[in-house]
Design an enzyme around this catalytic site. Sequence first.
Site, short mmCIF file in Angstrom:
data_model
loop_
_atom_site.label_atom_id
_atom_site.label_comp_id
_atom_site.label_asym_id
_atom_site.label_seq_id
_atom_site.Cartn_x
_atom_site.Cartn_y
_atom_site.Cartn_z
N PHE A 59 0.84 -1.21 0.00
CA PHE A 59 0.00 0.00 0.00
C PHE A 59 0.87 1.25 0.00
O PHE A 59 0.65 2.20 -0.77
CB PHE A 59 -0.88 -0.03 1.25
CG PHE A 59 -2.23 0.60 1.12
CD1 PHE A 59 -2.38 1.89 0.63
CD2 PHE A 59 -3.37 -0.09 1.52
CE1 PHE A 59 -3.64 2.46 0.53
CE2 PHE A 59 -4.63 0.47 1.42
CZ PHE A 59 -4.77 1.76 0.93
N ARG A 68 -4.33 -2.35 -8.22
CA ARG A 68 -4.60 -3.24 -7.08
C ARG A 68 -5.94 -3.96 -7.18
O ARG A 68 -6.40 -4.55 -6.19
CB ARG A 68 -4.51 -2.45 -5.78
CG ARG A 68 -3.17 -1.76 -5.55
CD ARG A 68 -1.98 -2.71 -5.53
NE ARG A 68 -0.72 -2.01 -5.25
CZ ARG A 68 0.46 -2.60 -5.19
NH1 ARG A 68 0.59 -3.91 -5.40
NH2 ARG A 68 1.55 -1.90 -4.95
#
Lengths: 264, 264, 264, 264
Positions: free
Chosen positions: B109, B218
Site C-alpha cells: 500500500f 490493485r
Amino acid sequence: MTTNDEQTQPQEPSFRSDVTVELVRGAASDADVLFAARVSTAGEQSLDQAVATRDDAGADAAHAAGEHGLAKRDRGLINFLMRDRHGSPFEHNSMTFYVQAPIFVFREFQRHRIASYNEESGRYRELRPVFYVPARERNLVQEGRPGAYRFVPGTDEQHATVEREIREQSVAAYASYQRMLAAGVAREVARAVLPLNIYSSMYVTVNARSLMNFLSLRTKRDDAHFPSFPQREIELCAERMEEFWRELMPATAAAFDANGRVAP
Amino acid sequence: MTTNDEQTQPQEPSFRSDVTVELVRGAASDADVLFAARVSTAGEQSLDQAVATRDDAGADAAHAAGEHGLAKRDRGLINFLMRDRHGSPFEHNSMTFYVQAPIFVFREFQRHRIASYNEESGRYRELRPVFYVPARERNLVQEGRPGAYRFVPGTDEQHATVEREIREQSVAAYASYQRMLAAGVAREVARAVLPLNIYSSMYVTVNARSLMNFLSLRTKRDDAHFPSFPQREIELCAERMEEFWRELMPATAAAFDANGRVAP
Amino acid sequence: MTTNDEQTQPQEPSFRSDVTVELVRGAASDADVLFAARVSTAGEQSLDQAVATRDDAGADAAHAAGEHGLAKRDRGLINFLMRDRHGSPFEHNSMTFYVQAPIFVFREFQRHRIASYNEESGRYRELRPVFYVPARERNLVQEGRPGAYRFVPGTDEQHATVEREIREQSVAAYASYQRMLAAGVAREVARAVLPLNIYSSMYVTVNARSLMNFLSLRTKRDDAHFPSFPQREIELCAERMEEFWRELMPATAAAFDANGRVAP
Amino acid sequence: MTTNDEQTQPQEPSFRSDVTVELVRGAASDADVLFAARVSTAGEQSLDQAVATRDDAGADAAHAAGEHGLAKRDRGLINFLMRDRHGSPFEHNSMTFYVQAPIFVFREFQRHRIASYNEESGRYRELRPVFYVPARERNLVQEGRPGAYRFVPGTDEQHATVEREIREQSVAAYASYQRMLAAGVAREVARAVLPLNIYSSMYVTVNARSLMNFLSLRTKRDDAHFPSFPQREIELCAERMEEFWRELMPATAAAFDANGRVAP
C-alpha cells in the site's frame, strides 16, 4: 516433485547485525547546486559560470579556495541557500543506492515519498533466510515518553534473551515457510509467517534535497536544530548513505551541518 | 513490576481473514470534477456553472439527467476527461480511509506515493495479537510466470497446512514478543520476531486521481485495459475503497470503467 | 463574419490592484490532526478518541478547554507535532481555493508541487481584459541584495510613471491581441503579446501541511524562524488563504505561529 | 544616476522562433532499468546480472544482441515493463536539461510536478529583450473544439499580421519596462508589462518515467495510444528532449514507441 532447486536445497538461516549500503551511481556534485542557483540571477550564463568557477581562478582565487576546491564565494552561496531554505537548487542531482536491511527498516524507509524504490519481491522469489539480530552494542531498553524516547544499554541477560528469542523464532518461521512452499503453497501466502527481521534488498534513488530530509529525520545528532529519534537500524542505513553523499558533495554537507541539519 | 496493564493481562491471539476499510471523510463529488475542468474554458464562471448544473435544469434537462443527477453533457465531459487522460480535474477532492490489514498489505500500500499515511507504530505501542489467515476461498496455488501469475484453489490438505502453520507461527511469535517485553526489552526491538501477517491500522488520504491509479493496479478486472496482478489481500482493501468512492463519485466511477479502468 | 459575441463586443480593459481568494471547500479541522497522530499510539481507538475529545468532556474538561474547543492536551499534542516537525498528521485534510490573480503571481504559485491546479486556459478561451496595477500603498523601490531585498515606498512621480506605463501597455497589448483574433489567428498564438499582469483564475487544492509550507515561503513575518522575501502580490493571496485556514484549524494555526512558522 | 551598466546600455530587442534545449547531464541508461526491475526476482544478484548482461555474452549471445548492445531478453524485459505499466524501474536515472523558451511555454512546462526546476528570476535580474515570434511554418489557425483542436496554416496576410503585432508589442513593452527601471522602479514591478513571449531560461531535472509522461502529453504523434494536443512551442522543447533521451536509453525509447507512447 518440484523443479525448483532452491526448494530442494534449502539454505541454512544466517544472522546479521549490520546493513549493506552501496552507492550504485552518484551523479551529484557541489557544482550542480551552483549552476542551478545562479540561473536565477545569471540566466543564460549560469552554466558557464558554474563550470568556470575553478578554471578562471588565478593564484589568489586558488589560495582562497577551500579544502573542497570551491571558491569561497561558491561555498558562501551554498551556505546561504541552506540557511535560508532555498531548497530547489539541491534537487538537480541523483544518487542511487543499493540497500540490504531488515523489513522493519524498509517499512520506515519507504514512507519517504520523494524517492524511487524497487525492492526484492516476496511474491516473485523465495526469500533468503537471512535475519537481523541486534549486536551487543545495540541499546535494548527504552526510556521516556512517546516522541522523545531514549535508549540505554541492556543487561547481559536481556541480550541473551533477545538473541535466543530472535534466533529461535527466525529459524522456526523459516522452516514453516519452507514446509508451506514444499506443499505447493504460493510464495505470497507462505511468506505470511516470516518475521519483520528478515532481510530484503532494494534500490533507492534520491536527490540531495530529499536525502537531507531523510538524514534530518533518520539520524540523531546533537548539532541538529530539530530533534529526531530514529530507530537505530535505519540510522545505520542513513549514516552509510551520508558518508557516500559527503564524498560527492562536501561543501553541501558542510553547510547542512553548519545550519543545524535542517533540510532546505 | 510493570504498570502496563496490557502486559500483565496479555490478550489471546485472534485470527481474521478479512480487512477493515472505513470512510472517515469523503469530501468528493462528481461536481468537483466539473468546476475544475470548466475553469479552462469558463474562467470566472466555472464555479457558478458547476453549481448551476442541476439548479438551472428545466423539465427537459431533468429528463435528460441520468441516474446520478448530472446532466448528460456533464457526464459527457467527465467521460471525455477520462478517455483522453486529462487527470488534474480529478484531484480537487479528498477521501480519508481508516484501514486495518496485515503488514504485508501495508508494505504494498505504502509504495503509492501520492497519498498521505499515518500508521500505528510498533515503536510507540505494544502491537495487538491479531493475525491474518487465508479464508477457504483464497486461492493458494500460483501458476505461470513472474508478472503474469494466476492463482488457483488449493487442496483441502494445502489449506489445512496453511491454517496450521500460520496459526502456530503467529502464536509462537507473539509469545516470544511478550517474553521479550516482559524482560524489559524495547518494543521496537522485540517486534522483530512478529510475522508479516500481524494486523496494523492506518489512515490514508487520497484524491480520486490517485485512487484510480491505486485501483488500476490493485484490482484485477477483465474490463481493464492494462492487466494487473494484485495480491488478493490488498485487492480486498481496494474493492472496499472502490465501493465508498463509487457512492461519492458515481459518474466518475462509471467513466473509469467505461474507459478501461486506466487512471487519467 | 464571426459568431463569437465576445469578439464583436470587445470588453473595455479594466484594472485591479487586489486578488480574489475564495474557499470553495474546507474539509479540514484540528481534530483531523488528532486522529491521524494518535493512530501511532492508539491504533484502532484513535478515531474514537479524536471524536470523543469534546463529547466525553465533563465540567472540568470543558473548563480546561481553550477558546477553540479543544482540550488542553489536544492543543499540546498539536504543538508538539509542529515543534518537532512531525508533518504527516497535518496532511489528512483538504482545502480547495478559487484564486484570481495576475499571471506573474500564478507563475510563482505553481512552483509549489504538492498541490493540485486547474487554471483558465489561454488556448481554450479568449482572455478577459483585466489587468493588475499596483495600489498606492505598494512599495515600489527595491533595496539590498538578491535573497534579501527590502522594499520601500515609491515617490509620487514613480507611482505616476508605473500607473501610466502599465495602463498604456496593457491597453495596447489587448488591442493587439484583439486585432490578431479578429484576423482569425489562434488564441494560443495571439496571446503571446499579453503582459504578465493580465489576470487568470484557477482552483488550487492543498492540505494543511502543504499550505503551511506555502505560507512559510510566501508571507513575510517578523515572527518567522526562517526569513522569506515574497513578492507582495503573491503574499496578498497567501494572507487570504491563511485567514480561511485559521478559521478551519485554529489550534494548528496557533501552533504554526508559536513555532516560528516553520512548516512541519 | 545608476551604476547598472545594463540599464545605461540597453540591448536591442531580438526575435527568435526556436527554443534551446541542452543536455547538461544524462545519468541514464537502459541498464538502469534492468537492475531495478530484476531486484524483484533476483534480489542481491540483480546488479551483477545487469552489469553482466553483455560481459558474460558468448558468441551466440552477441549475435542475438540487438543494435543497442542489449541482449534480446533484456530488451524483452524492458518491453514487458512498458507494456504492462510497471513504471518504477524507469525512475532510477536522471537527466538535467537547460532550456530557453518563451514564458508561455514555461507556464505549461512547470505544471509537470514530478520534476525539479530552477529558473531565471525577473525579480533578481533585468530580463533580456529576446522575444518569440512564430516561424513561417507555424500553423496559425485553429479548428475544431476544445480538447481536440487542429491547426492549419495561416495565410500570408495572417503571418504578416502576427509578425507585425508581436514585434511591435514586444518592442513597446520592453521600452516601457526600461523606462520604469530607469525611474528606479523595482524589477519585479516593472516586469508586469512584459509579454508572455519573452524568453526565460531554466534547468529542469527529470527521470525517464517522468519524461515519458511529459512526452506523452507534449508531443503529438499518430502512433500514440492516447491523443495529445500540445501547443507547438512546448512540443519543440519536448522533441529536443526526446532526442537526447533516445541516445541515452534507446531500448527504453523503442519500447515506449512500440507500446503506444503511454508513460508506464
